[in-house]
Design a protein around this motif. Sequence first.
Motif, mmCIF file in Angstrom:
data_model
loop_
_atom_site.group_PDB
_atom_site.id
_atom_site.type_symbol
_atom_site.label_atom_id
_atom_site.label_comp_id
_atom_site.label_asym_id
_atom_site.label_seq_id
_atom_site.Cartn_x
_atom_site.Cartn_y
_atom_site.Cartn_z
ATOM 1 N N VAL A 187 1.888 -1.371 -13.847
ATOM 2 C CA VAL A 187 2.330 -1.699 -12.518
ATOM 3 C C VAL A 187 3.019 -2.897 -12.640
ATOM 4 C CG1 VAL A 187 1.812 -1.914 -9.821
ATOM 5 C CG2 VAL A 187 0.744 -0.125 -11.673
ATOM 6 N N PHE A 202 -4.122 -4.543 -9.996
ATOM 7 C CA PHE A 202 -3.431 -3.667 -10.328
ATOM 8 C C PHE A 202 -3.351 -3.479 -12.036
ATOM 9 C CE2 PHE A 202 -1.130 -7.479 -9.371
ATOM 10 C CZ PHE A 202 -0.363 -7.506 -10.582
ATOM 11 N N THR A 203 -2.828 -2.422 -12.534
ATOM 12 C CA THR A 203 -2.886 -2.236 -14.097
ATOM 13 C C THR A 203 -1.471 -3.081 -14.524
ATOM 14 O OG1 THR A 203 -1.659 -0.277 -13.968
ATOM 15 C CG2 THR A 203 -4.024 -0.066 -13.938
ATOM 16 N N GLU A 208 0.926 -1.122 -0.048
ATOM 17 C CA GLU A 208 0.067 -0.042 0.055
ATOM 18 C C GLU A 208 0.883 1.359 -0.052
ATOM 19 O OE1 GLU A 208 -4.154 1.038 2.106
ATOM 20 O OE2 GLU A 208 -2.678 0.389 3.389
ATOM 21 N N GLU A 209 1.885 1.246 0.925
ATOM 22 C CA GLU A 209 3.032 2.305 0.733
ATOM 23 C C GLU A 209 3.692 2.645 -0.590
ATOM 24 O OE1 GLU A 209 6.964 2.685 3.007
ATOM 25 O OE2 GLU A 209 5.225 2.297 4.251
ATOM 26 N N ARG A 210 3.914 1.544 -1.250
ATOM 27 C CA ARG A 210 4.810 1.753 -2.433
ATOM 28 C C ARG A 210 4.189 1.996 -3.927
ATOM 29 N NH1 ARG A 210 7.456 -0.912 1.443
ATOM 30 N NH2 ARG A 210 9.785 -0.750 1.693
ATOM 31 N N PHE A 211 2.834 1.077 -3.856
ATOM 32 C CA PHE A 211 2.278 0.928 -5.479
ATOM 33 C C PHE A 211 0.977 1.627 -5.365
ATOM 34 C CE2 PHE A 211 5.409 -2.495 -4.491
ATOM 35 C CZ PHE A 211 6.202 -2.566 -5.548
ATOM 36 N N GLU A 212 0.606 1.663 -6.727
ATOM 37 C CA GLU A 212 -0.716 2.274 -6.810
ATOM 38 C C GLU A 212 -1.526 0.958 -7.254
ATOM 39 O OE1 GLU A 212 -2.310 5.194 -7.230
ATOM 40 O OE2 GLU A 212 -0.923 5.937 -6.177
ATOM 41 N N VAL A 213 -2.239 0.334 -6.243
ATOM 42 C CA VAL A 213 -3.022 -0.923 -6.678
ATOM 43 C C VAL A 213 -4.317 -0.604 -5.760
ATOM 44 C CG1 VAL A 213 -0.964 -2.381 -6.588
ATOM 45 C CG2 VAL A 213 -2.011 -1.845 -4.374
ATOM 46 N N ARG A 214 -5.296 -1.496 -5.923
ATOM 47 C CA ARG A 214 -6.420 -1.515 -5.254
ATOM 48 C C ARG A 214 -6.387 -2.862 -4.283
ATOM 49 N NH1 ARG A 214 -8.107 -0.916 -10.167
ATOM 50 N NH2 ARG A 214 -9.179 -3.011 -10.319
#
Length: 114
Positions: free
Chosen positions: A65, A61-62, A34-40
């Motif tokens: 990513v 994630f896309t 959660e701190e490092r990546f653009e994810v759900r």
Amino acid sequence: MTAKDTSSITGYHAHVYYDAASKAAAEALRAAIEERFEVRLGRWHDRPVGPHPQWSYQIAFTPEVFAELVPWLALNRGGLTVFVHPETGEALPDHRDHAIWLGEKAELDFDALK
């Protein structure tokens, strides 16, 4: 062999498997992601859900990513099993034929996808 077009991949899911003894490690991994990546990040499932034979949570994630997240998971999964699959709109082959396992491979319940 006929090559498949990767443009059909709209995203990816990674499923982090854990149990009661490894839930703290799964929590630490989740916080780091959660701190490092653009994810759900999906809900915690403290029981098997769908085709997954173990407790798990999902990371959506896309494709953009993938190149950063999946190698990071390979090195930082803390002994947890992570199941990664593409999202092409075809759930059964995505889970059965196009999967990537980080750690021990588990037997999925493919009937849950039919």
